[in-house]
Design a protein around this motif. Structure first.
Motif, PDB file in Angstrom:
ATOM      1  N   PHE A 294       0.857  -1.180   0.000  1.00  0.00           N
ATOM      2  CA  PHE A 294       0.000   0.000   0.000  1.00  0.00           C
ATOM      3  C   PHE A 294       0.894   1.231   0.000  1.00  0.00           C
ATOM      4  CE2 PHE A 294      -2.272  -3.481   1.930  1.00  0.00           C
ATOM      5  CZ  PHE A 294      -3.498  -3.440   1.276  1.00  0.00           C
ATOM      6  N   VAL A 295       0.689   2.117  -0.983  1.00  0.00           N
ATOM      7  CA  VAL A 295       1.532   3.299  -1.128  1.00  0.00           C
ATOM      8  C   VAL A 295       0.679   4.557  -1.225  1.00  0.00           C
ATOM      9  CG1 VAL A 295       3.409   2.050  -2.275  1.00  0.00           C
ATOM     10  CG2 VAL A 295       1.627   3.115  -3.652  1.00  0.00           C
ATOM     11  N   GLU A 296       1.342   5.682  -1.036  1.00  0.00           N
ATOM     12  CA  GLU A 296       0.705   6.992  -1.146  1.00  0.00           C
ATOM     13  C   GLU A 296       1.777   7.987  -1.543  1.00  0.00           C
ATOM     14  OE1 GLU A 296      -1.729   9.105  -1.947  1.00  0.00           O
ATOM     15  OE2 GLU A 296      -2.990   8.036  -0.523  1.00  0.00           O
ATOM     16  N   SER A 297       1.342   9.167  -1.901  1.00  0.00           N
ATOM     17  CA  SER A 297       2.271  10.270  -2.158  1.00  0.00           C
ATOM     18  C   SER A 297       1.606  11.570  -1.735  1.00  0.00           C
ATOM     19  CB  SER A 297       2.667  10.335  -3.638  1.00  0.00           C
ATOM     20  OG  SER A 297       1.637  10.889  -4.412  1.00  0.00           O
ATOM     21  N   GLU A 298       2.417  12.579  -1.594  1.00  0.00           N
ATOM     22  CA  GLU A 298       1.878  13.893  -1.203  1.00  0.00           C
ATOM     23  C   GLU A 298       0.872  14.401  -2.236  1.00  0.00           C
ATOM     24  OE1 GLU A 298       2.399  15.505   1.694  1.00  0.00           O
ATOM     25  OE2 GLU A 298       3.653  13.832   2.337  1.00  0.00           O
ATOM     26  N   ALA A 299       1.137  14.114  -3.518  1.00  0.00           N
ATOM     27  CA  ALA A 299       0.272  14.594  -4.590  1.00  0.00           C
ATOM     28  C   ALA A 299      -0.805  13.589  -4.971  1.00  0.00           C
ATOM     29  CB  ALA A 299       1.122  14.919  -5.823  1.00  0.00           C
ATOM     30  N   GLY A 300      -0.810  12.427  -4.308  1.00  0.00           N
ATOM     31  CA  GLY A 300      -1.744  11.361  -4.666  1.00  0.00           C
ATOM     32  C   GLY A 300      -1.085  10.419  -5.655  1.00  0.00           C
ATOM     33  N   ALA A 301      -1.303   9.161  -5.483  1.00  0.00           N
ATOM     34  CA  ALA A 301      -0.694   8.148  -6.347  1.00  0.00           C
ATOM     35  C   ALA A 301      -1.641   7.846  -7.503  1.00  0.00           C
ATOM     36  CB  ALA A 301      -0.404   6.880  -5.553  1.00  0.00           C
ATOM     37  N   GLY A 302      -1.180   8.100  -8.717  1.00  0.00           N
ATOM     38  CA  GLY A 302      -1.988   7.837  -9.901  1.00  0.00           C
ATOM     39  C   GLY A 302      -1.776   6.431 -10.428  1.00  0.00           C
ATOM     40  N   ALA A 303      -2.619   6.040 -11.366  1.00  0.00           N
ATOM     41  CA  ALA A 303      -2.547   4.692 -11.943  1.00  0.00           C
ATOM     42  C   ALA A 303      -1.197   4.435 -12.598  1.00  0.00           C
ATOM     43  CB  ALA A 303      -3.676   4.498 -12.949  1.00  0.00           C
ATOM     44  N   ASP A 304      -0.636   5.424 -13.287  1.00  0.00           N
ATOM     45  CA  ASP A 304       0.675   5.243 -13.917  1.00  0.00           C
ATOM     46  C   ASP A 304       1.761   5.024 -12.871  1.00  0.00           C
ATOM     47  OD1 ASP A 304      -0.401   5.484 -16.455  1.00  0.00           O
ATOM     48  OD2 ASP A 304       0.079   7.625 -16.627  1.00  0.00           O
ATOM     49  N   ASP A 305       1.696   5.757 -11.767  1.00  0.00           N
ATOM     50  CA  ASP A 305       2.661   5.587 -10.668  1.00  0.00           C
ATOM     51  C   ASP A 305       2.580   4.175 -10.098  1.00  0.00           C
ATOM     52  OD1 ASP A 305       3.403   8.337 -10.785  1.00  0.00           O
ATOM     53  OD2 ASP A 305       1.693   8.838  -9.515  1.00  0.00           O
ATOM     54  N   LEU A 306       1.357   3.711  -9.902  1.00  0.00           N
ATOM     55  CA  LEU A 306       1.157   2.385  -9.321  1.00  0.00           C
ATOM     56  C   LEU A 306       1.616   1.292 -10.283  1.00  0.00           C
ATOM     57  CD1 LEU A 306      -2.331   2.948  -7.683  1.00  0.00           C
ATOM     58  CD2 LEU A 306      -0.078   3.076  -6.598  1.00  0.00           C
ATOM     59  N   ALA A 307       1.341   1.460 -11.563  1.00  0.00           N
ATOM     60  CA  ALA A 307       1.774   0.470 -12.556  1.00  0.00           C
ATOM     61  C   ALA A 307       3.293   0.403 -12.621  1.00  0.00           C
ATOM     62  CB  ALA A 307       1.189   0.805 -13.923  1.00  0.00           C
ATOM     63  N   GLN A 308       3.944   1.570 -12.609  1.00  0.00           N
ATOM     64  CA  GLN A 308       5.408   1.616 -12.638  1.00  0.00           C
ATOM     65  C   GLN A 308       5.981   0.933 -11.400  1.00  0.00           C
ATOM     66  OE1 GLN A 308       7.028   5.585 -12.559  1.00  0.00           O
ATOM     67  NE2 GLN A 308       9.131   4.876 -12.491  1.00  0.00           N
ATOM     68  N   MET A 309       5.414   1.214 -10.252  1.00  0.00           N
ATOM     69  CA  MET A 309       5.892   0.602  -9.015  1.00  0.00           C
ATOM     70  C   MET A 309       5.695  -0.909  -9.059  1.00  0.00           C
ATOM     71  SD  MET A 309       5.901   1.531  -5.206  1.00  0.00           S
ATOM     72  CE  MET A 309       6.293   0.299  -3.975  1.00  0.00           C
ATOM     73  N   SER A 310       4.549  -1.355  -9.522  1.00  0.00           N
ATOM     74  CA  SER A 310       4.253  -2.780  -9.601  1.00  0.00           C
ATOM     75  C   SER A 310       5.246  -3.498 -10.512  1.00  0.00           C
ATOM     76  CB  SER A 310       2.829  -2.988 -10.106  1.00  0.00           C
ATOM     77  OG  SER A 310       2.549  -4.364 -10.236  1.00  0.00           O
ATOM     78  N   ARG A 311       5.513  -2.928 -11.677  1.00  0.00           N
ATOM     79  CA  ARG A 311       6.461  -3.549 -12.611  1.00  0.00           C
ATOM     80  C   ARG A 311       7.859  -3.615 -12.029  1.00  0.00           C
ATOM     81  NH1 ARG A 311       3.465  -0.562 -16.343  1.00  0.00           N
ATOM     82  NH2 ARG A 311       4.979   1.131 -16.253  1.00  0.00           N
ATOM     83  N   ARG A 312       8.317  -2.520 -11.451  1.00  0.00           N
ATOM     84  CA  ARG A 312       9.674  -2.459 -10.897  1.00  0.00           C
ATOM     85  C   ARG A 312       9.819  -3.405  -9.704  1.00  0.00           C
ATOM     86  NH1 ARG A 312      14.758  -2.413 -10.719  1.00  0.00           N
ATOM     87  NH2 ARG A 312      15.824  -0.873  -9.467  1.00  0.00           N
ATOM     88  N   LEU A 313       8.846  -3.388  -8.797  1.00  0.00           N
ATOM     89  CA  LEU A 313       8.903  -4.259  -7.624  1.00  0.00           C
ATOM     90  C   LEU A 313       8.804  -5.726  -8.048  1.00  0.00           C
ATOM     91  CD1 LEU A 313       9.141  -4.526  -4.590  1.00  0.00           C
ATOM     92  CD2 LEU A 313       6.663  -4.212  -4.431  1.00  0.00           C
ATOM     93  N   GLY A 314       7.934  -6.019  -8.998  1.00  0.00           N
ATOM     94  CA  GLY A 314       7.817  -7.384  -9.508  1.00  0.00           C
ATOM     95  C   GLY A 314       9.124  -7.881 -10.089  1.00  0.00           C
ATOM     96  N   PHE A 315       9.814  -7.014 -10.830  1.00  0.00           N
ATOM     97  CA  PHE A 315      11.108  -7.376 -11.391  1.00  0.00           C
ATOM     98  C   PHE A 315      12.105  -7.715 -10.284  1.00  0.00           C
ATOM     99  CE2 PHE A 315      15.428  -6.054 -12.529  1.00  0.00           C
ATOM    100  CZ  PHE A 315      15.669  -6.899 -13.607  1.00  0.00           C
ATOM    101  N   LEU A 316      12.170  -6.877  -9.256  1.00  0.00           N
ATOM    102  CA  LEU A 316      13.108  -7.121  -8.155  1.00  0.00           C
ATOM    103  C   LEU A 316      12.760  -8.394  -7.386  1.00  0.00           C
ATOM    104  CD1 LEU A 316      13.628  -3.504  -6.780  1.00  0.00           C
ATOM    105  CD2 LEU A 316      15.216  -4.878  -8.137  1.00  0.00           C
ATOM    106  N   LEU A 317      11.473  -8.638  -7.175  1.00  0.00           N
ATOM    107  CA  LEU A 317      11.063  -9.856  -6.478  1.00  0.00           C
ATOM    108  C   LEU A 317      11.455 -11.093  -7.288  1.00  0.00           C
ATOM    109  CD1 LEU A 317       7.543  -8.800  -5.173  1.00  0.00           C
ATOM    110  CD2 LEU A 317       9.649  -9.037  -3.828  1.00  0.00           C
ATOM    111  N   ASP A 318      11.277 -11.023  -8.608  1.00  0.00           N
ATOM    112  CA  ASP A 318      11.669 -12.135  -9.473  1.00  0.00           C
ATOM    113  C   ASP A 318      13.185 -12.303  -9.484  1.00  0.00           C
ATOM    114  OD1 ASP A 318       9.061 -12.698 -10.140  1.00  0.00           O
ATOM    115  OD2 ASP A 318       9.147 -11.675 -12.084  1.00  0.00           O
ATOM    116  N   THR A 319      13.913 -11.201  -9.566  1.00  0.00           N
ATOM    117  CA  THR A 319      15.370 -11.240  -9.622  1.00  0.00           C
ATOM    118  C   THR A 319      15.952 -11.865  -8.358  1.00  0.00           C
ATOM    119  OG1 THR A 319      15.447  -9.281 -11.025  1.00  0.00           O
ATOM    120  CG2 THR A 319      17.459  -9.828  -9.844  1.00  0.00           C
ATOM    121  N   GLU A 320      15.396 -11.504  -7.215  1.00  0.00           N
ATOM    122  CA  GLU A 320      15.873 -12.034  -5.942  1.00  0.00           C
ATOM    123  C   GLU A 320      15.242 -13.376  -5.582  1.00  0.00           C
ATOM    124  OE1 GLU A 320      16.094  -9.512  -2.584  1.00  0.00           O
ATOM    125  OE2 GLU A 320      17.021  -7.869  -3.698  1.00  0.00           O
ATOM    126  N   ASP A 321      14.298 -13.831  -6.412  1.00  0.00           N
ATOM    127  CA  ASP A 321      13.567 -15.070  -6.140  1.00  0.00           C
ATOM    128  C   ASP A 321      13.041 -15.072  -4.710  1.00  0.00           C
ATOM    129  OD1 ASP A 321      12.441 -17.496  -6.855  1.00  0.00           O
ATOM    130  OD2 ASP A 321      14.226 -18.644  -6.315  1.00  0.00           O
TER     131      ASP A 321
END
Length: 76
Positions: free
Chosen positions: A47-74
């Motif tokens: 669950f994330v937030e930002s001062e300006a509000g978290a938009g769908a693009d922000d959430l998608a970018q975070m999901s992709r990046r975090l998913g990549f790191l989770l996969d990389t670290e297994d």
């Protein structure tokens, strides 16, 4: 009834560290990061937030990046 909300597994701790890193890159901050379920059927919730509000693009970018790191670290 015992309170387990303050319990944090090593998996949760590592997830939180990765989520904090990715969120900071996107200008977000993590409110909560947990892994639920058993091996083979895990669910990651961040669950994330930002001062300006978290938009769908922000959430998608975070999901992709975090998913990549989770996969990389297994991690999951």
């Amino acid at each position: 009834v015992s309170d387990t909300s303050s319990y944090s597994s090593p998996l949760d701790t590592r997830l939180r560290a990765l989520a904090d890193e990715v969120a900071a890159e996107a200008g977000l901050f993590v409110l909560e990061a947990v892994v639920r379920g058993r091996p083979g059927a895990r669910v990651v919730e961040v669950f994330v937030e930002s001062e300006a509000g978290a938009g769908a693009d922000d959430l998608a970018q975070m999901s992709r990046r975090l998913g990549f790191l989770l996969d990389t670290e297994d991690l999951i």
